[in-house]
Design a protein around this motif. Structure first.
Motif, PDB file in Angstrom:
ATOM      1  N   SER A 175       5.206 -49.851  97.665  1.00 15.68           N
ATOM      2  CA  SER A 175       6.552 -49.362  97.384  1.00 15.68           C
ATOM      3  C   SER A 175       7.508 -50.004  98.390  1.00 15.68           C
ATOM      4  N   PRO A 176       8.666 -50.469  97.945  1.00 15.82           N
ATOM      5  CA  PRO A 176       9.575 -51.148  98.871  1.00 15.82           C
ATOM      6  C   PRO A 176      10.151 -50.203  99.930  1.00 15.82           C
ATOM      7  N   LEU A 177      10.105 -50.638 101.182  1.00 10.74           N
ATOM      8  CA  LEU A 177      10.632 -49.844 102.291  1.00 10.74           C
ATOM      9  C   LEU A 177      12.100 -49.488 102.068  1.00 10.74           C
ATOM     10  N   GLU A 178      12.871 -50.420 101.525  1.00 13.54           N
ATOM     11  CA  GLU A 178      14.313 -50.183 101.326  1.00 13.54           C
ATOM     12  C   GLU A 178      14.595 -49.139 100.238  1.00 13.54           C
ATOM     13  N   ALA A 179      13.561 -48.703  99.517  1.00  9.05           N
ATOM     14  CA  ALA A 179      13.734 -47.658  98.504  1.00  9.05           C
ATOM     15  C   ALA A 179      13.273 -46.296  99.013  1.00  9.05           C
ATOM     16  N   SER A 180      12.908 -46.217 100.288  1.00  6.94           N
ATOM     17  CA  SER A 180      12.507 -44.936 100.877  1.00  6.94           C
ATOM     18  C   SER A 180      13.659 -44.382 101.708  1.00  6.94           C
ATOM     19  N   ALA A 181      13.838 -43.079 101.623  1.00 16.23           N
ATOM     20  CA  ALA A 181      14.847 -42.410 102.438  1.00 16.23           C
ATOM     21  C   ALA A 181      14.151 -41.360 103.296  1.00 16.23           C
ATOM     22  N   ASN A 182      14.524 -41.313 104.560  1.00 14.22           N
ATOM     23  CA  ASN A 182      13.941 -40.356 105.496  1.00 14.22           C
ATOM     24  C   ASN A 182      14.916 -39.213 105.743  1.00 14.22           C
ATOM     25  N   CYS A 183      14.377 -38.015 105.780  1.00 13.40           N
ATOM     26  CA  CYS A 183      15.158 -36.807 106.029  1.00 13.40           C
ATOM     27  C   CYS A 183      14.725 -36.235 107.373  1.00 13.40           C
ATOM     28  N   VAL A 184      15.683 -36.095 108.280  1.00 12.59           N
ATOM     29  CA  VAL A 184      15.388 -35.514 109.585  1.00 12.59           C
ATOM     30  C   VAL A 184      16.254 -34.281 109.793  1.00 12.59           C
TER      31      VAL A 184
ATOM     32  N   ALA B  32      20.500 -31.380 107.920  1.00 10.05           N
ATOM     33  CA  ALA B  32      19.547 -32.408 107.518  1.00 10.05           C
ATOM     34  C   ALA B  32      20.326 -33.709 107.411  1.00 10.05           C
ATOM     35  N   VAL B  33      19.704 -34.784 107.835  1.00  9.84           N
ATOM     36  CA  VAL B  33      20.326 -36.103 107.779  1.00  9.84           C
ATOM     37  C   VAL B  33      19.409 -37.004 106.967  1.00  9.84           C
ATOM     38  N   LEU B  34      19.979 -37.674 105.977  1.00 10.58           N
ATOM     39  CA  LEU B  34      19.205 -38.513 105.075  1.00 10.58           C
ATOM     40  C   LEU B  34      19.732 -39.942 105.124  1.00 10.58           C
ATOM     41  N   VAL B  35      18.860 -40.861 105.553  1.00 10.17           N
ATOM     42  CA  VAL B  35      19.219 -42.280 105.648  1.00 10.17           C
ATOM     43  C   VAL B  35      18.084 -43.117 105.060  1.00 10.17           C
ATOM     44  N   LEU B  36      18.399 -44.340 104.681  1.00 12.48           N
ATOM     45  CA  LEU B  36      17.372 -45.254 104.207  1.00 12.48           C
ATOM     46  C   LEU B  36      16.380 -45.525 105.330  1.00 12.48           C
ATOM     47  N   ALA B  37      15.133 -45.755 104.979  1.00 15.37           N
ATOM     48  CA  ALA B  37      14.089 -45.989 105.976  1.00 15.37           C
ATOM     49  C   ALA B  37      14.308 -47.269 106.774  1.00 15.37           C
TER      50      ALA B  37
END
Length: 179
Positions: A58-67, A81-86
């Motif tokens: 799966s492409p890394l640029e299509a993952s979003a991380n939630c912290v 919560a903060v959501l940004v691309l991986a």
């Protein structure tokens, strides 16, 4: 069923077919998502983004991380919560801190984040978070046609559009949130 271009080798189903693959607060909040949501079962040992992307093509640029972040102002603890691309990092010390109007801001300790969200560390997702938390979403996430995010557990991933995430209750799209 949506044909997810970012699925790699994942076997994707509609999330409604596999409610056992999401944390309870996620299952309770799925009706707030106004778009199709896919789910794929994964090896929990491969839930961390880099390992997941490599293992499932799966492409890394299509993952979003939630912290989860925590800040204090006048003795009051505020969470978001903060959501940004991986492929990026959240600008926690400037953009997020100012937006939350707090003096100091840090990532919430893992145990605290797990307790407050009722989700597994490494699987926290913006769907199903406490209703009084803002969900700060980088504009690049909101514009993404397809994303992979956590499901509240480490044994699966959700596939969803950026538009759907930006439409969640409490979501705020912020330009320049990520660096």
């Amino acid at each position: 069923m949506n044909d997810w271009n970012i699925a790699g080798t994942l076997i994707v189903q509609e999330v409604t077919e596999r409610p056992d693959l999401v944390a309870e607060p996620v299952a309770d909040a799925l009706d707030s998502v106004k778009a199709p949501v896919g789910i794929a079962e994964i090896d929990p040992e491969l839930a961390d983004t880099a390992a997941f992307c490599e293992a499932y093509s799966s492409p890394l640029e299509a993952s979003a991380n939630c912290v989860v972040v925590a800040g204090k102002r006048a003795g009051e603890v505020r969470y978001a919560a903060v959501l940004v691309l991986a492929t990026t990092r959240a600008d926690v010390n400037n953009v997020v801190r100012r937006h939350m109007d707090v003096r100091k801001l840090s990532f919430a300790p893992a145990g605290e984040a797990v307790e407050l969200t009722n989700m597994a560390y490494g699987g926290i997702t913006p769907i199903g978070l406490p209703s009084d938390w803002p969900i700060l979403i980088d504009a690049a996430v909101a514009q993404a046609p397809e994303l992979i995010v956590g499901s509240g557990i480490r044994g699966s991933k959700l596939l969803v559009t950026g538009t759907a995430l930006a439409s969640l209750p409490g979501a705020e799209v912020i330009e320049g949130l990520a660096q």
